[in-house]
Design an enzyme around this catalytic site. Structure first.
Site, mmCIF file in Angstrom:
data_model
loop_
_atom_site.group_PDB
_atom_site.id
_atom_site.type_symbol
_atom_site.label_atom_id
_atom_site.label_comp_id
_atom_site.label_asym_id
_atom_site.label_seq_id
_atom_site.Cartn_x
_atom_site.Cartn_y
_atom_site.Cartn_z
ATOM 1 N N GLU A 103 0.439 -1.495 0.092
ATOM 2 C CA GLU A 103 0.034 -0.548 0.016
ATOM 3 C C GLU A 103 0.477 1.304 0.038
ATOM 4 O OE1 GLU A 103 -2.741 1.530 0.043
ATOM 5 O OE2 GLU A 103 -4.344 0.200 0.229
ATOM 6 N N ASP A 104 -0.052 2.366 -0.905
ATOM 7 C CA ASP A 104 1.260 3.665 -0.961
ATOM 8 C C ASP A 104 0.866 3.955 1.239
ATOM 9 O OD1 ASP A 104 -1.835 3.536 -1.003
ATOM 10 O OD2 ASP A 104 -1.386 5.314 -2.557
ATOM 11 N N ASP A 107 -4.697 5.235 6.215
ATOM 12 C CA ASP A 107 -5.548 6.381 6.697
ATOM 13 C C ASP A 107 -6.709 6.533 7.620
ATOM 14 O OD1 ASP A 107 -6.029 9.346 6.054
ATOM 15 O OD2 ASP A 107 -7.406 8.963 5.526
ATOM 16 N N PHE A 156 -3.425 16.017 4.409
ATOM 17 C CA PHE A 156 -3.341 15.417 3.413
ATOM 18 C C PHE A 156 -1.952 15.370 2.320
ATOM 19 C CE2 PHE A 156 -3.760 15.370 -1.089
ATOM 20 C CZ PHE A 156 -4.419 14.414 -1.501
ATOM 21 N N ARG A 169 1.153 12.410 -9.779
ATOM 22 C CA ARG A 169 1.535 11.084 -8.728
ATOM 23 C C ARG A 169 2.812 11.248 -9.448
ATOM 24 N NH1 ARG A 169 -2.660 7.470 -7.280
ATOM 25 N NH2 ARG A 169 -4.614 7.617 -8.360
HETATM 26 P P1 IMP Z 1 -7.995 4.376 3.690
HETATM 27 O O1 IMP Z 1 -9.468 3.276 3.161
HETATM 28 O O2 IMP Z 1 -8.733 5.569 4.655
HETATM 29 O O3 IMP Z 1 -6.868 4.289 5.360
HETATM 30 O O4 IMP Z 1 -7.660 5.223 2.610
HETATM 31 C C1 IMP Z 1 -6.595 4.586 2.019
HETATM 32 C C2 IMP Z 1 -6.523 4.691 0.491
HETATM 33 O O5 IMP Z 1 -7.151 6.999 0.337
HETATM 34 C C3 IMP Z 1 -5.044 4.633 0.194
HETATM 35 O O6 IMP Z 1 -4.940 4.002 -0.712
HETATM 36 C C4 IMP Z 1 -4.980 6.400 -0.802
HETATM 37 O O7 IMP Z 1 -5.148 5.965 -1.873
HETATM 38 C C5 IMP Z 1 -5.891 6.649 -0.308
HETATM 39 N N1 IMP Z 1 -5.306 8.444 0.699
HETATM 40 C C6 IMP Z 1 -5.325 8.708 2.044
HETATM 41 N N2 IMP Z 1 -4.684 10.056 2.481
HETATM 42 C C7 IMP Z 1 -4.491 10.188 1.792
HETATM 43 C C8 IMP Z 1 -3.110 11.501 1.271
HETATM 44 O O8 IMP Z 1 -2.703 12.028 2.337
HETATM 45 N N3 IMP Z 1 -3.761 11.460 0.089
HETATM 46 C C9 IMP Z 1 -3.512 11.516 -1.237
HETATM 47 N N4 IMP Z 1 -4.426 9.848 -1.241
HETATM 48 C C10 IMP Z 1 -4.785 9.139 0.751
HETATM 49 MG MG MG Z 2 -4.531 3.593 -2.798
#
Ligand code: IMP
Ligand code: MG
Length: 180
Positions: A103-104, A107, A156, A169
């Site tokens: 994963e990148d 969150d 963010f 990206r």
């Molecule tokens: P989660 O499901 O809330 O954990 O979010 C995961 C996905 O939300 C990540 O794989 C990202 O694609 C996107 N995401 C979460 N935080 C950021 C951020 O700060 N910048 C850009 N994309 C984000």
């Molecule tokens: Mg993602």
């Protein structure tokens, strides 16, 4: 390195490419040690993770490692929609495999939980996760990733695969929203 502007918002440099590369090498070394001889299946979560996955995969010294892709979507603009859509499924047979989710960023943790649930249906031998970035304060569900590059506050960010509505990206460094 300077400020960049996307969708009328200003972002400032946050994590430079050298610091990213250093963490990628460290993670690659750890994962290589842990997955030696285990026929690891890297599962890159598109779209955001493709840049990190490409660098991490090459930083791993694993002769029997394979990589595959799944596409999930949960963010619109700078907000999580709270729902995770599976846009593209995975096809490799993961039964009995040692799967490493790449994963990148983690969150809320929703995407990770949803993906782990989906994977469990196919009885993999093991499932672990590596995430370049992790926002511990934002985690609502699930566990922290087993391997983390950087823990960051609830801000963010974009660049190095991370986007705002599909843009940014291709930046080699990571930027954070400027506080006025
Ligand atoms: P989660 O499901 O809330 O954990 O979010 C995961 C996905 O939300 C990540 O794989 C990202 O694609 C996107 N995401 C979460 N935080 C950021 C951020 O700060 N910048 C850009 N994309 C984000
Ligand atoms: Mg993602």
């Amino acid at each position: 390195m300077e400020e960049v502007t996307y969708q009328g918002l200003t972002f400032v440099p946050y994590i430079k490419r050298d610091a990213i590369a250093e963490q990628v090498q460290r993670l690659g070394a750890e994962i290589s040690r842990d997955y030696e001889g285990k026929n690891a299946l890297f599962l890159c979560v598109l779209t955001g993770s493709f840049v990190f996955a490409a660098d991490l995969f090459r930083a791993c010294d694993l002769q029997d490692a394979e990589i595959t892709f799944v596409r999930l979507k949960s963010y619109e603009g700078m907000e999580s929609t709270g729902e995770v859509q599976q846009v593209m499924g995975f096809s490799e047979d993961i039964t009995g495999r040692n799967v490493l989710i790449v994963e990148d960023i983690i969150d809320s943790g929703l995407t990770a939980v949803k993906l782990r649930q989906e994977l469990d249906k196919y009885n993999p031998k093991s499932v672990k996760m590596v995430s370049l970035l992790f926002k511990p304060e934002a985690l609502e569900v699930g566990n922290p990733p087993e391997y983390v590059g950087f823990e960051i506050p609830r801000k963010f960010i974009l660049g190095y695969g991370l986007d705002i509505d599909g843009l940014a990206r291709n930046l080699s460094d990571i930027y954070v929203l400027k506080e006025e």
